[in-house]
Design an enzyme around this catalytic site. Structure first.
Site, PDB file in Angstrom:
ATOM      1  N   GLU B  51       0.863  -1.178   0.000  1.00  0.00           N
ATOM      2  CA  GLU B  51       0.000   0.000   0.000  1.00  0.00           C
ATOM      3  C   GLU B  51       0.895   1.223   0.000  1.00  0.00           C
ATOM      4  OE1 GLU B  51      -3.677  -1.704   2.739  1.00  0.00           O
ATOM      5  OE2 GLU B  51      -2.666   0.156   3.293  1.00  0.00           O
ATOM      6  N   ASP B  62      -6.377   9.486  10.000  1.00  0.00           N
ATOM      7  CA  ASP B  62      -5.059   8.997  10.403  1.00  0.00           C
ATOM      8  C   ASP B  62      -4.576   9.587  11.709  1.00  0.00           C
ATOM      9  OD1 ASP B  62      -3.994   7.141   8.354  1.00  0.00           O
ATOM     10  OD2 ASP B  62      -4.497   8.810   7.022  1.00  0.00           O
ATOM     11  N   TYR B 177     -10.945  -4.476   3.062  1.00  0.00           N
ATOM     12  CA  TYR B 177     -10.073  -3.996   4.128  1.00  0.00           C
ATOM     13  C   TYR B 177     -10.895  -3.887   5.395  1.00  0.00           C
ATOM     14  CZ  TYR B 177      -6.349  -1.099   6.242  1.00  0.00           C
ATOM     15  OH  TYR B 177      -5.335  -0.605   7.034  1.00  0.00           O
TER      16      TYR B 177
END
Lengths: 408, 279
Positions: B51, B62, B177
């Site tokens: 990734e 994040d 994911y």
């Protein structure tokens, strides 16, 4: 699919949360179920007379609504032209329009059984309003605020802390409103079960832009009634400042379908659009995706968000509510801009002429009224939204004008 | 349709009877050359799937580690064009290891969706993970990507319940994911029991491989997760190795790439030491 032929500007957003191409739900999957639940709960609440009655109670008994529509006679005479009215949102409890939205959202949070509140704030007005309703409804409150804003809006930081809120400084990025929003979203994603995020402006993922607009529309609804009583006609021109755009949306929305009402929103031009140091997303930005919605943003050619600048912390945001982007594109509202210096001049003039100390945010709207009033005849009626009071800005203005505190 | 690199790689992992290692690093962190050197070596060091983060000024999902990586990359003048350049360079040496670009929608939107997909396909990108594009916004990029022959990988989270999962799986491709905690990257870790039950729940809705990420930092954790799921992602921990090998001015110190690659090798030993389904 049937083509929409409704002759109205008030039908948005559509079922995908869009105003034209703007708006939407650009959030991480973790938040998505929550956003859908919020949308459903809000739909139920807004159609529930009980919810409306609760809002009405707190608006009249706690906030002090309706706020007056004040004829600014001395300013009118000074400018020589249009008759200027102030919609006095600065007289609301906590000193700004922000409380209207907070009452609505905290009542919704209660209905949804949420037990913890978070918020972002720029100038601190939304943070203070959120901390206030959290004290009233006995819920713990965390307010994210850019480190730069904490410095320049110290009085509001103390107010939030007095009210029992925890103010968390945000040191990432430009250390202002945009970064506070990022941090609040990060908190929310980590605390989805118990936490309600009271967004302070008409931005964020659907349903926030519509919901905040609805809660703020009381401003325009009252104005409509009050001006008909005072002038026996609708206003000719509405003027409001915009950062995210909630006080403007609240004033404008009830008038969108009145085609003869001219609508003007005032962005922060900072040190001047040409200097690049400004917060004028519509005048100088382009479409992009940030904080859950598509809207006009200040960004570079590579899609990186750039820093906004305004002397007013509440306008210091590189985006704008998606409904404004749409109103801009279809031409229903005009978007103009006012510099830091023009806003300071307006702040001083309004203070001296009317005995009203306006917020630096609202001073941008006043400055535009100062520019245009003389070009109108004396029967032309301008309503300007005095979105907040300026006590919080005294330090900033003193510094900008070289004044010192104390008597020599 | 030709079998994709992603499908081939997961088929091979199944043959080997183990879960895979997925690494995440941000393109251009801390500078283009260092980041390219790391990318060129990472497959050999044992990453089964790569990734590559597309830096963004406002990475709202994040944690601090990846936020700072984005910041370093952008400060060094990194752009979307350069991210694609890196993939192109990688493909001249390695035509098998899948590369998935991960990031946020705005830089893609501003680059132009059609132009981006054409350039990404040509560069050798296999899939996209775009954090702020849930199924509700599938017309933006997911559907055009599928038409361009690039997998669009959806995120699922503990909050994605059984009622919602079919909606997420509708257009899912490549792999799914699973963000194993509700929160941001590089913070808390989920328990093996939680990951195991989530894996079973997801598998009952899809035949696609399930890749688990968030809070996986050590060779032991990778081994544990890879014994349950089809692959485990290590992101913030790798990014932290980069951050730990910068001088005071934020420049790469000698040996940074070697240290990062030896960390990847440790992680790879982790996944190779465990057998799928052993847990």
């Amino acid at each position: 699919m049937t083509k929409k032929t409704l002759n109205t500007y008030r039908a948005g957003p559509d079922e995908d949360g869009r105003f034209g191409i703007y708006g939407g739900r650009f959030v991480a999957e973790t938040l998505m179920p929550l956003i859908l639940e919020l949308e459903k709960s809000y739909e139920t609440a807004r159609n529930d007379p009980e919810f409306a009655a609760q809002m009405g109670y707190y608006f009249s008994q706690y906030v002090g609504r309706p706020s007056p529509l004040y004829f600014a006679e001395r300013l009118t005479r000074h400018l020589g032209g249009a008759r200027v009215y102030f919609k006095r949102e600065d007289l609301n409890h906590t000193g700004a329009h922000k409380i209207n939205n907070c009452i609505g959202q905290i009542l919704l949070a209660k209905r949804m059984g949420k037990t913890r509140i978070i918020a972002e704030t720029g100038a601190g007005q939304h943070g203070v309003a959120t901390a206030t309703v959290c004290a009233l409804f006995d819920l713990p409150c965390v307010v994210y605020m850019g480190a730069k804003d904490i410095e320049r809006q110290a009085p509001n930081v103390f107010r939030m802390q007095m009210l029992g809120a925890e103010v968390r400084p945000v040191t990432a990025g430009s250390k202002s409103l945009k970064d506070a929003l990022n941090e609040a979203l990060r908190d929310w994603v980590a605390n989805v079960d118990d936490t309600f995020y009271i967004i302070g402006t008409v931005a964020g993922p659907h349903p926030f832009p519509a919901m905040v607009r609805d809660f703020q529309s009381v401003i325009g609804e009252e104005t409509r009634e009050q001006i008909l009583k005072a002038e026996d006609k609708l206003p000719d021109t509405l003027v409001a400042c915009i950062g995210g755009g909630s006080n403007a949306m609240g004033l404008f929305f009830p008038f969108l379908d009145d085609k003869d009402v001219e609508i003007i929103a005032v962005e922060a031009a900072g040190k001047g659009i040409e200097t690049g140091e400004h917060a004028a997303s519509l005048s100088a930005g382009s479409a992009g995706i940030l904080h859950g919605n598509r809207t006009y943003l200040l960004q570079n050619d590579d899609g990186q968000i750039t820093e906004a600048h305004s002397i007013s912390a509440g306008l210091d945001y590189p985006g704008i509510g998606p409904e404004h982007s749409w109103l801009h594109d279809i031409g229903r509202a005009q978007y103009v801009s006012i510099t830091d210096n023009e806003a300071i001049e307006a702040f001083q003039l309004c203070t001296r002429l009317e005995g009203i100390i306006p917020a630096l945010e609202s001073s941008h709207a006043i400055a535009h009224v100062m520019k245009i009033a003389a070009s109108y005849p004396s029967d032309h009626v301008i309503v300007m939204n005095m979105s907040g009071r300026g006590d919080k800005d005294l330090n900033t203005v003193a510094t900008a004008t070289g004044m010192t505190f104390g008597v020599e | 349709m030709m079998e994709t690199r992603i499908a081939k790689r997961f088929a091979r992992l199944a043959e080997e009877g183990r879960g895979g290692l997925v690494t995440f690093s941000t393109a251009g962190d801390p500078d283009y050359e260092t980041s390219l050197d790391l990318l060129m070596g990472i497959g050999k060091a044992g990453a089964d799937l790569i990734e590559l983060g597309m830096p963004f000024s406002d990475p709202m999902a994040d944690g601090p580690a990846v936020q700072m990586a984005s910041g370093r990359s952008l400060l060094g003048g990194h752009t979307m064009t350069r991210t694609l350049d890196m993939v192109r360079a990688f493909r001249t040496k390695d035509d098998e290891t899948p590369i998935v670009l991960m990031g946020y929608y705005n830089p893609i939107y501003v680059y132009g969706v059609d132009r981006f997909l054409a350039d990404a396909k040509q560069a050798g990108v296999d899939g996209l993970i775009v954090v702020d594009l849930p199924p509700e916004e599938e017309s933006e990029l997911c559907i055009p990507a599928l038409e361009a022959g690039i997998n669009f990988i959806f995120l699922t989270a503990p909050t994605t319940d059984d009622v919602r999962l079919p909606r997420v799986m509708e257009k899912a491709s490549g792999f799914v994911y699973y963000a194993s905690i509700t929160g941001i990257t590089g913070t808390a870790s989920a328990s093996e029991a939680d990951i195991s039950s989530a894996y079973k729940r997801l598998k009952s809705h899809t035949d696609l491989p399930i890749v688990v990420g968030f809070g996986i930092n050590t060779p032991e954790q990778v081994a544990a997760v890879a014994s349950i799921a089809d692959a485990a992602v290590v992101g913030s921990a790798l990014v932290n190795v980069i951050a730990a090998n910068l001088d005071q001015g934020g420049k790469a110190q000698a040996g940074l790439v070697d240290k990062a690659l030896s960390f990847v090798s440790e992680l790879a030993k982790g996944v190779r030491s465990s057998t799928k389904g052993a847990a």
